[in-house]
Design a protein around this motif. Sequence first.
Motif, PDB file in Angstrom:
ATOM      1  N   VAL A   1       0.886  -1.383  -0.150  1.00 28.36           N
ATOM      2  CA  VAL A   1      -0.010   0.227  -0.220  1.00 28.36           C
ATOM      3  C   VAL A   1       0.823   1.347   0.036  1.00 28.36           C
ATOM      4  CG1 VAL A   1      -2.244   1.376   1.316  1.00 28.36           C
ATOM      5  CG2 VAL A   1      -1.226  -1.656   1.689  1.00 28.36           C
ATOM      6  N   ALA A   2       0.628   2.036  -1.528  1.00 31.99           N
ATOM      7  CA  ALA A   2       1.194   3.563  -1.336  1.00 31.99           C
ATOM      8  C   ALA A   2       0.634   4.050  -0.205  1.00 31.99           C
ATOM      9  CB  ALA A   2       1.524   3.504  -2.967  1.00 31.99           C
ATOM     10  N   ILE A   3       1.394   5.220   0.219  1.00 34.31           N
ATOM     11  CA  ILE A   3       0.695   6.040   1.291  1.00 34.31           C
ATOM     12  C   ILE A   3       1.869   7.224   1.090  1.00 34.31           C
ATOM     13  CG2 ILE A   3      -0.414   4.288   2.648  1.00 34.31           C
ATOM     14  CD1 ILE A   3       2.788   6.131   4.141  1.00 34.31           C
ATOM     15  N   SER A   4       1.531   8.346   1.560  1.00 41.34           N
ATOM     16  CA  SER A   4       2.536   9.626   1.964  1.00 41.34           C
ATOM     17  C   SER A   4       2.181  10.376   3.150  1.00 41.34           C
ATOM     18  CB  SER A   4       1.331  10.606   0.509  1.00 41.34           C
ATOM     19  OG  SER A   4       0.533  11.007   0.691  1.00 41.34           O
TER      20      SER A   4
ATOM     21  N   VAL B   1       5.736   4.017   0.925  1.00 47.80           N
ATOM     22  CA  VAL B   1       5.900   5.890   1.116  1.00 47.80           C
ATOM     23  C   VAL B   1       6.401   6.134  -0.033  1.00 47.80           C
ATOM     24  CG1 VAL B   1       7.077   7.649   2.347  1.00 47.80           C
ATOM     25  CG2 VAL B   1       6.217   5.975   3.712  1.00 47.80           C
ATOM     26  N   ALA B   2       5.578   7.088  -0.653  1.00 48.13           N
ATOM     27  CA  ALA B   2       5.520   7.317  -1.822  1.00 48.13           C
ATOM     28  C   ALA B   2       5.128   8.500  -2.638  1.00 48.13           C
ATOM     29  CB  ALA B   2       4.957   5.861  -3.043  1.00 48.13           C
ATOM     30  N   GLY B   3       5.667   9.251  -3.361  1.00 49.49           N
ATOM     31  CA  GLY B   3       6.250  10.413  -3.885  1.00 49.49           C
ATOM     32  C   GLY B   3       6.327  12.106  -2.115  1.00 49.49           C
ATOM     33  N   VAL B   4       7.037  11.485  -1.684  1.00 49.58           N
ATOM     34  CA  VAL B   4       7.496  12.102  -0.807  1.00 49.58           C
ATOM     35  C   VAL B   4       8.963  12.391  -1.193  1.00 49.58           C
ATOM     36  CG1 VAL B   4       8.364  12.395   1.676  1.00 49.58           C
ATOM     37  CG2 VAL B   4       5.970  11.329   0.780  1.00 49.58           C
ATOM     38  N   ASP B   5       9.534  13.989  -1.063  1.00 49.74           N
ATOM     39  CA  ASP B   5      11.055  13.741  -1.650  1.00 49.74           C
ATOM     40  C   ASP B   5      12.226  13.544  -0.356  1.00 49.74           C
ATOM     41  OD1 ASP B   5      10.737  14.271  -4.260  1.00 49.74           O
ATOM     42  OD2 ASP B   5      10.121  15.625  -3.764  1.00 49.74           O
TER      43      ASP B   5
ATOM     44  N   ILE C   1      12.476   5.441  -3.481  1.00 45.64           N
ATOM     45  CA  ILE C   1      13.663   6.336  -4.146  1.00 45.64           C
ATOM     46  C   ILE C   1      13.984   7.181  -5.004  1.00 45.64           C
ATOM     47  CG2 ILE C   1      16.176   6.821  -3.918  1.00 45.64           C
ATOM     48  CD1 ILE C   1      15.821   6.221  -1.633  1.00 45.64           C
ATOM     49  N   LEU C   2      13.597   8.670  -5.588  1.00 50.07           N
ATOM     50  CA  LEU C   2      13.339   8.927  -6.486  1.00 50.07           C
ATOM     51  C   LEU C   2      14.794   9.064  -6.924  1.00 50.07           C
ATOM     52  CD1 LEU C   2      10.251  11.423  -5.788  1.00 50.07           C
ATOM     53  CD2 LEU C   2      10.342   8.983  -6.357  1.00 50.07           C
ATOM     54  N   ALA C   3      14.816   9.757  -8.514  1.00 47.24           N
ATOM     55  CA  ALA C   3      16.143  10.009  -9.192  1.00 47.24           C
ATOM     56  C   ALA C   3      16.149  11.745  -8.891  1.00 47.24           C
ATOM     57  CB  ALA C   3      15.562   9.630 -10.465  1.00 47.24           C
TER      58      ALA C   3
END
Length: 166
Positions: free
Chosen positions: A36-39, A57-61, A87-89
Amino acid sequence: SAAAGAHAVLLTYSVVGEKAAFFIKCARAVGMESIVAISNKEEAQKAIDAGARMISVAGVDDVEDKVAAITDLEIPEGAVVCTIANILANDNKALEEVEEAWICRDKGFTSVWVSDCLYKSGNDPAEHAGAVIRGMAAKSSVKWASAKALGGKGEGAKEYLGDILM
């Protein structure tokens, strides 16, 4: 689907909301895990209350915002929850993503989810996808090493920290 060999489904809490428990039960009924993706912390707690045992934990920088989303969650007795830092690029040539993976591990995450950051460069021998994966799996920290450097500053640990599955 499970019939095609999938092992898990990804549910975005902000999309499924209160229906998360239904989708988690459906996935379990066919032998699949639910990630489950959460922010934020509120979504994380609601996902766990709905039966999620893997939260991403997605969409959090910001690393501290990621950590805040998983800190002091109320986990049901006897349950284990896998916490995944997405982890975002970064838009540069540095390998900051490796260091972010180390920081997230040191702050309590049990897994990382990486994708495009594995292939953002590739021209330097230290930046190909295999080197990035080895760097993320290494037992190192920003205290002792730099992801860009080919060697550390003396930690010297060689422990195996787990698998990276694709």
